[in-house]
Design a protein around this motif. Sequence first.
Motif, mmCIF file in Angstrom:
data_model
loop_
_atom_site.group_PDB
_atom_site.id
_atom_site.type_symbol
_atom_site.label_atom_id
_atom_site.label_comp_id
_atom_site.label_asym_id
_atom_site.label_seq_id
_atom_site.Cartn_x
_atom_site.Cartn_y
_atom_site.Cartn_z
ATOM 1 N N SER A 301 0.833 -1.493 -6.168
ATOM 2 C CA SER A 301 0.912 -2.271 -8.041
ATOM 3 C C SER A 301 -0.387 -0.576 -8.642
ATOM 4 C CB SER A 301 0.584 -2.967 -8.346
ATOM 5 O OG SER A 301 -0.495 -3.898 -7.754
ATOM 6 N N ARG A 302 -1.609 -1.387 -8.192
ATOM 7 C CA ARG A 302 -2.624 -0.492 -8.149
ATOM 8 C C ARG A 302 -2.519 0.954 -8.299
ATOM 9 N NH1 ARG A 302 -7.695 -2.236 -4.604
ATOM 10 N NH2 ARG A 302 -7.064 -4.213 -6.060
ATOM 11 N N LEU A 303 -1.425 1.326 -7.347
ATOM 12 C CA LEU A 303 -1.557 2.575 -7.822
ATOM 13 C C LEU A 303 -0.851 3.105 -8.723
ATOM 14 C CD1 LEU A 303 -1.109 5.952 -6.468
ATOM 15 C CD2 LEU A 303 0.202 5.498 -5.269
ATOM 16 N N ARG A 304 0.510 2.625 -9.148
ATOM 17 C CA ARG A 304 1.000 2.104 -10.636
ATOM 18 C C ARG A 304 0.445 2.403 -11.753
ATOM 19 N NH1 ARG A 304 6.780 -1.097 -10.668
ATOM 20 N NH2 ARG A 304 7.303 0.870 -9.121
ATOM 21 N N GLU A 305 -0.862 1.137 -11.798
ATOM 22 C CA GLU A 305 -0.779 1.634 -12.775
ATOM 23 C C GLU A 305 -2.328 2.349 -13.319
ATOM 24 O OE1 GLU A 305 -2.627 -1.088 -16.020
ATOM 25 O OE2 GLU A 305 -1.314 -1.383 -14.277
ATOM 26 N N ARG A 306 -2.217 2.644 -11.579
ATOM 27 C CA ARG A 306 -3.224 4.378 -12.051
ATOM 28 C C ARG A 306 -2.232 5.577 -12.760
ATOM 29 N NH1 ARG A 306 -5.020 7.590 -7.539
ATOM 30 N NH2 ARG A 306 -6.541 8.641 -9.041
ATOM 31 N N LEU A 307 -1.146 5.879 -12.294
ATOM 32 C CA LEU A 307 -0.559 6.781 -12.437
ATOM 33 C C LEU A 307 -0.068 6.059 -14.407
ATOM 34 C CD1 LEU A 307 2.671 6.889 -9.829
ATOM 35 C CD2 LEU A 307 0.837 8.074 -9.850
ATOM 36 N N ARG A 308 0.195 5.222 -14.986
ATOM 37 C CA ARG A 308 0.481 5.143 -15.967
ATOM 38 C C ARG A 308 -1.603 6.061 -16.663
ATOM 39 N NH1 ARG A 308 -0.820 0.619 -20.455
ATOM 40 N NH2 ARG A 308 -2.276 -0.607 -17.986
ATOM 41 N N TYR A 309 -2.224 5.376 -16.141
ATOM 42 C CA TYR A 309 -3.863 5.802 -16.811
ATOM 43 C C TYR A 309 -3.343 7.718 -16.957
ATOM 44 C CZ TYR A 309 -4.770 0.908 -18.517
ATOM 45 O OH TYR A 309 -5.318 0.086 -18.411
ATOM 46 N N LEU A 310 -3.109 8.079 -15.731
ATOM 47 C CA LEU A 310 -3.240 9.214 -15.885
ATOM 48 C C LEU A 310 -2.273 10.568 -15.979
ATOM 49 C CD1 LEU A 310 -3.915 9.766 -11.740
ATOM 50 C CD2 LEU A 310 -5.558 10.299 -14.037
ATOM 51 N N TYR A 311 -0.612 9.759 -16.547
ATOM 52 C CA TYR A 311 0.437 10.214 -17.145
ATOM 53 C C TYR A 311 1.084 9.847 -18.225
ATOM 54 C CZ TYR A 311 -0.814 12.712 -12.811
ATOM 55 O OH TYR A 311 -1.293 13.603 -11.374
ATOM 56 N N GLY A 312 0.925 8.575 -18.755
ATOM 57 C CA GLY A 312 1.688 7.893 -19.298
ATOM 58 C C GLY A 312 3.059 7.509 -18.661
ATOM 59 N N ASP A 313 3.964 7.577 -19.518
ATOM 60 C CA ASP A 313 5.290 7.550 -19.279
ATOM 61 C C ASP A 313 5.897 8.535 -18.475
ATOM 62 O OD1 ASP A 313 5.161 4.759 -20.435
ATOM 63 O OD2 ASP A 313 5.749 6.027 -22.336
ATOM 64 N N ASN A 314 5.401 9.867 -18.730
ATOM 65 C CA ASN A 314 5.678 11.179 -17.642
ATOM 66 C C ASN A 314 5.726 10.632 -16.383
ATOM 67 O OD1 ASN A 314 6.458 12.134 -20.007
ATOM 68 N ND2 ASN A 314 3.747 12.580 -20.177
ATOM 69 N N ALA A 315 5.346 9.813 -15.643
ATOM 70 C CA ALA A 315 4.964 9.814 -14.286
ATOM 71 C C ALA A 315 6.577 8.456 -13.799
ATOM 72 C CB ALA A 315 3.986 9.422 -13.420
ATOM 73 N N SER A 316 6.606 8.110 -12.458
ATOM 74 C CA SER A 316 6.850 6.987 -11.904
ATOM 75 C C SER A 316 6.617 6.068 -10.945
ATOM 76 C CB SER A 316 7.954 7.312 -12.271
ATOM 77 O OG SER A 316 9.073 8.100 -11.559
ATOM 78 N N LEU A 317 6.906 5.353 -10.481
ATOM 79 C CA LEU A 317 6.226 4.931 -8.855
ATOM 80 C C LEU A 317 7.567 3.688 -8.742
ATOM 81 C CD1 LEU A 317 5.059 4.685 -6.378
ATOM 82 C CD2 LEU A 317 3.196 2.874 -7.243
ATOM 83 N N THR A 318 8.458 4.276 -7.283
ATOM 84 C CA THR A 318 9.319 3.098 -6.630
ATOM 85 C C THR A 318 8.870 2.835 -5.682
ATOM 86 O OG1 THR A 318 11.253 4.786 -7.447
ATOM 87 C CG2 THR A 318 10.950 4.098 -9.316
ATOM 88 N N TYR A 319 9.635 1.553 -5.608
ATOM 89 C CA TYR A 319 9.385 0.881 -3.956
ATOM 90 C C TYR A 319 9.982 0.281 -3.648
ATOM 91 C CZ TYR A 319 5.457 -1.392 -6.037
ATOM 92 O OH TYR A 319 4.861 -1.996 -6.802
ATOM 93 N N GLY A 320 11.209 -0.228 -2.659
ATOM 94 C CA GLY A 320 11.627 -1.339 -2.584
ATOM 95 C C GLY A 320 13.016 -0.895 -0.753
ATOM 96 N N ASP A 321 13.245 -1.860 -0.755
ATOM 97 C CA ASP A 321 14.227 -2.051 0.651
ATOM 98 C C ASP A 321 15.772 -1.521 -0.066
ATOM 99 O OD1 ASP A 321 15.997 -1.835 2.564
ATOM 100 O OD2 ASP A 321 15.764 -4.393 2.433
ATOM 101 N N ARG A 322 16.411 -0.259 0.099
ATOM 102 C CA ARG A 322 17.225 0.746 -0.132
ATOM 103 C C ARG A 322 18.336 -0.444 0.667
ATOM 104 N NH1 ARG A 322 17.175 6.510 1.370
ATOM 105 N NH2 ARG A 322 18.126 5.643 3.594
ATOM 106 N N GLY A 323 18.913 -1.320 0.746
ATOM 107 C CA GLY A 323 19.642 -2.342 1.816
ATOM 108 C C GLY A 323 20.417 -1.731 3.322
ATOM 109 N N ASP A 324 19.570 -0.487 3.715
ATOM 110 C CA ASP A 324 20.428 -0.113 4.860
ATOM 111 C C ASP A 324 18.834 -0.020 6.163
ATOM 112 O OD1 ASP A 324 18.165 1.427 3.879
ATOM 113 O OD2 ASP A 324 20.138 3.514 4.296
#
Length: 340
Positions: A301-324
């Motif tokens: 979540s801290r990395l995602r916050e850095r991305l928001r200030y560095l790139y605005g909406d031009n960057a993304s970070l997704t994570y989670g269990d794929r289910g497999d």
Amino acid sequence: MLSVPQHYSIMTWNALLFLKLRIPGPWIRGEVAAAVSGLAAGAIVAYLLYGFVRRVPWPRPFRFRFILVHIVAMPVFGAAWILLSIAFETMYTGNPLETRTLWRFLNLPSELPQISILFYGVVTGIAYSVERRARNAQLETEAARAQLAALRAQVHPHFLFNALHTVVQLIPLDPSRASEAAELVGSLLRRTLEEQRDEVTLDNEWGFVSRYLEMERMRFGDRLQVRADVDPQIIDELVPSFALQTLVENAVRHGAANRIEPTAIVVSASMVDSKVQLSVLNQLDRVASAHNGNGAGTGLSRLRERLRYLYGDNASLTYGDRGDGIYQATLVVPRARSRR
């Protein structure tokens, strides 16, 4: 509670009423009323324009659509200033046709685009300057937090104990590997302390991650299996400092550290839709719920916050269990090839 425009309206009405009652001579009162109305209207429109600028941040990378938006907005705000000035001045005259502002622009229509450009340029210039300073200050704060977070991750008592324990165990068995392990710990700490940049090349970041994984392999042995697929054509692309390290460390701490069985971690870096994509996959077991809890959320979540200030909406970070039984974290940032 009154809004800012309502406050300005009341203040303007009181000022115009004072002018009408106290200042002698209708001509002088009219000119002063026009000036007061223009100032009040300018303050309100500047307030609204500043809000508009915050909704249209400076793009990175720069886009032609950004210029087009401001070309369209410029006459709109200029006209709003004039109309609002006439509205305020009407409070004094009682008739919009008797306002000096209206007749001035009817007689000199060329003043409208000139004033619009001047007004819009000054306000937006100041607004973007303020926003840039605020953004730079926030970036410095976030970069410092990321640096300290990475440092804490490396000198975390549990990590440091295991690293030193690995070195101690290797001394009687393989002194050369023990020396190598000690050097790896030192290089990790030194890099974390010295790195001050917001962005580094993928080559630089992967070099740091490789040393980190080498240290963890000495600790976990065959329980940690790493496969890397880094496209050599994007090795000079810029990525946020410690970004890939955060993804990999999260996989090790919440994957291999909680499993008795061998844990496979796959690290990939590629170009997707003209953007740099970093992806880390690791196996999950009965600790999957812990992996999705506070341990994973804090660093990512801290990395995602850095991305928001560095790139605005031009960057993304997704994570989670794929289910497999696989946990995946994917980071996407805009392309900005380093000039070395």
